[in-house]
Structure formats: structure tokens, C-alpha cells
Design a protein around this motif. Structure first.
Motif, PDB file in Angstrom:
ATOM      1  N   GLN A 101       0.825  -1.202   0.000  1.00 18.02           N
ATOM      2  CA  GLN A 101       0.000   0.000   0.000  1.00 18.02           C
ATOM      3  C   GLN A 101       0.869   1.265   0.000  1.00 18.02           C
ATOM      4  OE1 GLN A 101      -3.568   0.317  -0.125  1.00 18.02           O
ATOM      5  NE2 GLN A 101      -2.784   2.363  -0.645  1.00 18.02           N
ATOM      6  N   LYS A 127       2.164   1.744  -3.391  1.00 13.99           N
ATOM      7  CA  LYS A 127       1.048   2.213  -4.228  1.00 13.99           C
ATOM      8  C   LYS A 127       0.830   3.708  -4.000  1.00 13.99           C
ATOM      9  CE  LYS A 127      -2.756   2.118  -6.715  1.00 13.99           C
ATOM     10  NZ  LYS A 127      -2.714   2.061  -8.189  1.00 13.99           N
ATOM     11  N   ASP A 128       0.901   4.154  -2.739  1.00 14.08           N
ATOM     12  CA  ASP A 128       0.746   5.579  -2.436  1.00 14.08           C
ATOM     13  C   ASP A 128       1.837   6.403  -3.114  1.00 14.08           C
ATOM     14  OD1 ASP A 128      -1.423   4.936  -0.880  1.00 14.08           O
ATOM     15  OD2 ASP A 128      -0.338   5.045   1.035  1.00 14.08           O
ATOM     16  N   ASN A 182       1.018   6.698  -6.729  1.00 18.86           N
ATOM     17  CA  ASN A 182      -0.065   7.670  -6.903  1.00 18.86           C
ATOM     18  C   ASN A 182       0.444   9.099  -6.724  1.00 18.86           C
ATOM     19  OD1 ASN A 182      -1.871   5.591  -7.321  1.00 18.86           O
ATOM     20  ND2 ASN A 182      -2.628   5.569  -5.205  1.00 18.86           N
ATOM     21  N   ALA A 189       2.012  10.267  -9.890  1.00 22.57           N
ATOM     22  CA  ALA A 189       0.998  10.572 -10.899  1.00 22.57           C
ATOM     23  C   ALA A 189       0.267  11.871 -10.568  1.00 22.57           C
ATOM     24  CB  ALA A 189       0.005   9.413 -11.003  1.00 22.57           C
ATOM     25  N   LEU A 190      -0.035  12.082  -9.296  1.00 22.61           N
ATOM     26  CA  LEU A 190      -0.722  13.311  -8.891  1.00 22.61           C
ATOM     27  C   LEU A 190       0.150  14.535  -9.123  1.00 22.61           C
ATOM     28  CD1 LEU A 190      -2.437  12.123  -5.580  1.00 22.61           C
ATOM     29  CD2 LEU A 190      -3.591  12.826  -7.685  1.00 22.61           C
ATOM     30  N   SER A 202       0.279  15.234 -12.866  1.00 24.66           N
ATOM     31  CA  SER A 202      -0.990  15.782 -13.346  1.00 24.66           C
ATOM     32  C   SER A 202      -1.157  17.238 -12.915  1.00 24.66           C
ATOM     33  CB  SER A 202      -2.144  14.938 -12.817  1.00 24.66           C
ATOM     34  OG  SER A 202      -3.392  15.525 -13.133  1.00 24.66           O
ATOM     35  N   ASP A 238       0.858   2.510 -12.712  1.00 26.38           N
ATOM     36  CA  ASP A 238      -0.384   2.404 -11.941  1.00 26.38           C
ATOM     37  C   ASP A 238      -0.693   0.940 -11.625  1.00 26.38           C
ATOM     38  OD1 ASP A 238      -2.686   3.156 -10.633  1.00 26.38           O
ATOM     39  OD2 ASP A 238      -3.916   3.149 -12.461  1.00 26.38           O
ATOM     40  N   SER A 263      -1.674  -2.457  -9.318  1.00 29.14           N
ATOM     41  CA  SER A 263      -2.618  -2.772  -8.242  1.00 29.14           C
ATOM     42  C   SER A 263      -1.834  -3.220  -7.016  1.00 29.14           C
ATOM     43  CB  SER A 263      -3.569  -3.882  -8.682  1.00 29.14           C
ATOM     44  OG  SER A 263      -2.851  -5.097  -8.884  1.00 29.14           O
TER      45      SER A 263
END
Length: 581
Positions: free
Chosen positions: A7, A10-11, A14, A17-18, A21, A83, A85
Motif C-alpha cells: 500500500q 502504491k501511495d 499515486n 501521478a498526482l 498531473s 499504476d 494494483s
């Protein structure tokens, strides 16, 4: 535990990606000034956190032996993409092998797989050793080499980039510390002093830590060894230019710095920009607009019959021929070892002119012009120096002798006004040749106080202020005293006095800023004035002192005094006076 790790990774994916963006949207948005400032603030906060992340990642690569992953594991990690899972991340734990792999060690993995420059990879591993801990030959974890800095590295209120840089500096002197208990004591003292600078005044911390490291590396070298190394060395022709290397004693460096300070000051005859351009033209043959009319030009500069205008070669494609050199507008007051990315935030450059004309000469070239003017100047028949002219400066160096430190035989009893330590031999030599102007600091200063009899500060007062304060009062500003103005803390028009205790030195920028209310000067009973920055710049609202021109020992004393004064002020035990703008 495995799910928690997946997790977290994964954070992190993310977050990347954030950030990407958000950057794409903000780069093409019509930002307001406030939003642009918040954009920059968040970016720097993110960069600070990323510094911690990079060092932790380097430590993880080494402690887990990730360079021994087999080919299938590297392929599985690469296939995760941007990205993945939680399940995909959990399955990509990887397998290490005892067989031959692509990479020899963690550094090889970082350079060969992550494309990190080798020097950067090595630095991150050193920072991991110093701030997080490493592994011994048996693979067992070891404690951080610099535990006090390690705690600061995790402190969200301290810039981890400065801590990481400090760790690298201290690590560079590990061989100079010696061995045994004495070496450990030296290391702990260096670490404690560095941590104090990072905690109290980060703007000047890098400069003072550089000075601490330089002192350790210099050691107690005998005078003969120093004299054997000084001189002017011709290094030969490089890229069409002849290079010379100067090595001088600290006392000699003080005279050179004072000479350059006058050249850098556009308000002096020696530093007159138009005059410097004219002198430069005598050496280089470049055209200059320094003559008002054709009749005032010297013969060599006049057009001769038959001369034809030749068009310059066209600029290279993609280059703007009218663009100014971005470095031509700022003087380099940066101490040795300090890089451009972490230049002090104070005003270390000259005020930007209305037009770039008189700044066509970079600081380095201006100083060369002055040096050449000195070599080529003709003395008067009676042997006295030539009249003042552009490029021909005078070197006046102030040396502060601390009587109490001299009595205690401390190493920093003799310091120049620019913060250069002098050895006992250099101080004795200066006393033999210098014009001695006794300036008694910490006294009542009555002989220098003019009260209401005179509005402007006298030359003697300015000399005393320069000796006492050495530079601009604004924390982190690197403008030397010669470039600063004496500032009344009590407005003259409201009955203020022209006294030393009611004066401070400020550069042109910060003199104006104080009168505009952008920061406040604070008068402290029995102490030098201090500075109170506005809450948006200093949420802690601490009384501060500019330590940029102090030695590390002096800076530590000044910071301790500022901390103590702040505590007494907040406790209502000290009556301070905030000067009117």
C-alpha cells in the motif's frame, strides 16, 4: 506487513501521478500571484520530502541486497508500470541469487538501472550511512555516524537538503579527525556545532559549516608549510586564455577582498562602471560609449580613413543576440565551497540598475580590470600613489583584536572585518605595518556619540560600525560593511540622536525595506541591535542576528545570545524597543 508495504508503494506511485498531473495543469493555467506563490511553496516542500525519500531508498537498496535480484525479478518490477494494483505490487517481491548478476553493488544498481550519476549515487549512500545507518561486513545494521544530524534529518521543521549537505561536509573530514577518543570528541563537537547552525540560522549555516570543515582540514600547519604553498602560479594556455593560480595567506586575502569590494561598489571612483568600461577597452580593444564626443576620444580610438564597418558574424540559430548574461547582474559574494543552488537568501548582489549598460562587465572581469589598472598605474614623482581613478582602488582592512580571547590564548582572537581568522604571526605582522585606529567595542562609545549636534554619521562612527557589525544587519545577507549605509534607529526628524547605540548597518535594499516596514530592528539593552522578521517569514518570531561575516565560534555565541534574549523578552524579563520604520 506485506500488504502495508504494498500500500505504501502504491501511495508513492499515486503521488508521482498526482504531482505530474498537477504540474501539467498548473503550467498552462492563468495563475494569480498568490496561487503561483503557493505552487512554489508546495513544490519546495515536496522537494524536501523527496530528499528524505531518496536517501531512504538508497539505504533500502543496500540493506536488502537489491543488486542481487535475478533477471526475472527486474523484469517483473519493470512490468508494474505507473499504476499497478496492490496485488501486483505484492507479487513483485523479487528473488535474490548467489549467482552472477548485472550489478556489483547498490551503487552499480543505482547508476546502471536507475541512471543516477555515479557521484550522486555515492553521495546518497554516504548520507544514508551518516543519517540512517548502514550495514557492517556481516550484514548487520549499524547506527548512524552522525546521530544528532540524523534526528534533524527527520525533523519536518528543518530542511533535509541542508542536513544532507552538512553530513557530506563532515564526512569529508573523517580522515583529518585522527583516531581514538580524541577523534570522536572532535567529531561530536563538529556535529553539535553544525546542528546548532542548522537549527538557529539555516540561511548562514552552509557558510559556517564550510568554515568549520576548512579549519579542520587546515589543522595546525606550521608557517613554513603555509609559506611554501603561497604564490602566483602560471598554469598555461587553456581555451585561448592564460590561466594563473593565486594562493595567499588569509591576511593577504583580506587585502584582496577589500580591493575587490571597492571595485564592486559603483558609488566609489574606483568602481565607477563607465570608467571601468573605458579602462577595460584599453586592454581588450572593445568599443565603448565612454566618450561624449569624437573630440574627447584618444587617438587610438578614433576612426581612421579607410576603416570600414564590418558586420559581426550572425548569432547562432536559436540564440537571442540581445539577451543579457544572467550572471552579469549579480556580484559573487559567495564563500568558497558554497554552490549557487543554496546561495544565502540575503541581498548578496548589487541593486539591479535601470538599464544593463553599466553592468556589461561581469564581477570577475571588473576585478581583472582593477588588477591590471593597479599593475599599470604610474606613481607620482614623490613616490606617492596615483590619483584616484576607475579601477584603481584602495585596500583598507579592519582587524578586530579581542583582548579577552587574547588573554585566554584562543585561536580566533584576531579576525578581519570579513570574518577571516588570522594567525598570531599574521596579526603581529599587521600591527607592524598597519595604521592603528583603536576602536573599543563593548564600551560606552561616548567619544563617538554626536547626539543632536549632527544628523549624518561621521567617518569615525561609520568605521566603528563597520568594525562592530561587519555587514548588513538582515539575517543571511552577505553584503559587506563597505557596501552598507549607517541607519538611524531613532528617526532624526523625531528627535533621534546620531549615536552608535542608535545605529545599525544596512545594505541599500534592506535599508529601504526596513523603512517600508518589511522587517523591524530591535534595540536590546547592553547588546547589538537585532532583527525581528514578519510572521510570514518567521512564524517562530525569534530575535535574530546576521552571523554571515562572523567566524563559526562567534556565530555560535551570537546565536546563543539571540536565543537567550528572545526567551527573556517573551518571559517579560527584558525591556526591548522596536525601532520605528
Amino acid at each position: 506487513m506485506s500488504t502495508d508495504i504494498a500500500q505504501a508503494l502504491k501511495d508513492l506511485a499515486n503521488a508521482k501521478a498526482l504531482a505530474a498531473s498537477a504540474t501539467r495543469r498548473l503550467a498552462h493555467a492563468g495563475l494569480t500571484a498568490g496561487h503561483a506563490a503557493y505552487f512554489a511553496l508546495l513544490t519546495e516542500d515536496l522537494a524536501q520530502e523527496l530528499t528524505r525519500t531518496q536517501v531512504h531508498a538508497a539505504a533500502a537498496l543496500r540493506s536488502t541486497g537489491a543488486h542481487k535480484l535475478d533477471q526475472e525479478s527486474f523484469q517483473a518490477i519493470t512490468d508494474l508500470g505507473p499504476d499497478p494494483s496492490i496485488e501486483e505490487i505484492d507479487e513483485a517481491k523479487g528473488r535474490t541469487t548467489t549467482g552472477r548478476t548485472h550489478f556489483k553493488d547498490a551503487k552499480g544498481l543505482m547508476t546502471g538501472w536507475l541512471d543516477i550519476p555515479r557521484s550522486t549515487a555515492a553521495a546518497r549512500l554516504v548520507q544514508a550511512d551518516c543519517l540512517l545507518g548502514g550495514v557492517d561486513e556481516a550484514g548487520q545494521p549499524t547506527a548512524p555516524w552522525l546521530p544528532e544530524l540524523a534526528a534533524q534529518f527527520q525533523d519536518p521543521n528543518i530542511d533535509p537538503r541542508l542536513v544532507a549537505s552538512a553530513a557530506m561536509k563532515l564526512h569529508s573530514v573523517r580522515k583529518d579527525l585522527g583516531e581514538g577518543n580524541a577523534a570522536e570528541v572532535k567529531k561530536q563537537q563538529l556535529q553539535a556545532e553544525s546542528a546548532a547552525f542548522l537549527r538557529s540560522e539555516p540561511k548562514s549555516a552552509r557558510k559556517h559549516i564550510n568554515d568549520l570543515v576548512a579549519q579542520v582540514k587546515a589543522g595546525k600547519r606550521p608557517l613554513k608549510a603555509l609559506l611554501d604553498g603561497i604564490g602566483i602560479f602560471k598554469r598555461g594556455m587553456r581555451k585561448g586564455l592564460v590561466e594563473y593560480l593565486f594562493r595567499v595567506l588569509p591576511s593577504q586575502s583580506a587585502y584582496i577582498d577589500a580591493y575587490f569590494a571597492n571595485l564592486d561598489n559603483p558609488s566609489t571612483v574606483a568602481g565607477n562602471r563607465q570608467g571601468l568600461k573605458e579602462v577595460d577597452a584599453q586592454f581588450t580593444g572593445e568599443e565603448t560609449s565612454g566618450w561624449d564626443d569624437e573630440g574627447s576620444k584618444p587617438d587610438w580610438a578614433k576612426d581612421r580613413p579607410g576603416d570600414e564597418d564590418v558586420e559581426d558574424d550572425p548569432p547562432e540559430e536559436g540564440l537571442n543576440p540581445d539577451a543579457e548574461d544572467p550572471h552579469s547582474q549579480a556580484d559573487d559574494h559567495r564563500p568558497e565551497g558554497e554552490d549557487e543552488e543554496h546561495q544565502p537568501e540575503g541581498d548578496s548582489s548589487e541593486p539591479e540598475p535601470a538599464s544593463g549598460e553599466w553592468e556589461d562587465l561581469k564581477p570577475e572581469r571588473r576585478r581583472l580590470v582593477g588588477f591590471m589598472a593597479l599593475l599599470m598605474s604610474e606613481r607620482k614623482p614623490n613616490g606617492s600613489p596615483p590619483d584616484q581613478q576607475a579601477g584603481l582602488a584602495s585596500s583598507q582592512v579592519s582587524i578586530i583584536l579581542d583582548w579577552e580571547k587574547l588573554q585566554r590564548k584562543m585561536e580566533d582572537f584576531a579576525v578581519t572585518s570579513s570574518g577571516i581568522l588570522l594567525s598570531p604571526g599574521e596579526a603581529r605582522t599587521a600591527l607592524c605595518t598597519a595604521g592603528i585606529l583603536p576602536v573599543v567595542l563593548n564600551g560606552k562609545s561616548l567619544p563617538l556619540d554626536l547626539g543632536r549636534t549632527q544628523r549624518l554619521f561621521s567617518k569615525a562612527q561609520v568605521r566603528a560600525l563597520r568594525a562592530a557589525y561587519r555587514g548588513c544587519s538582515y539575517p543571511g545577507c552577505s553584503m559587506p560593511a563597505q557596501r552598507c549605509e549607517a541607519d538611524h534607529l531613532d528617526p532624526w526628524e523625531k528627535g533621534g540622536r546620531t549615536d552608535i547605540k542608535s545605529a545599525v548597518l544596512n545594505c541599500l535594499i534592506h535599508h529601504t525595506a526596513r523603512h517600508c516596514g518589511l522587517f523591524q530592528a530591535v534595540k536590546i539593552p547592553g547588546s547589538r541591535p537585532m532583527v525581528l522578521l514578519p510572521p510570514e517569514l518567521d512564524p517562530e518570531q525569534k530575535l535574530r542576528v546576521n552571523t554571515y561575516f562572523m567566524t563559526p565560534a562567534e556565530a555560535l555565541e551570537a546565536e546563543a545570545l539571540a536565543e537567550e534574549t528572545t526567551a527573556r523578552w517573551r518571559a517579560g524579563l527584558l525591556d526591548v524597543e522596536i525601532a520605528e520604520p
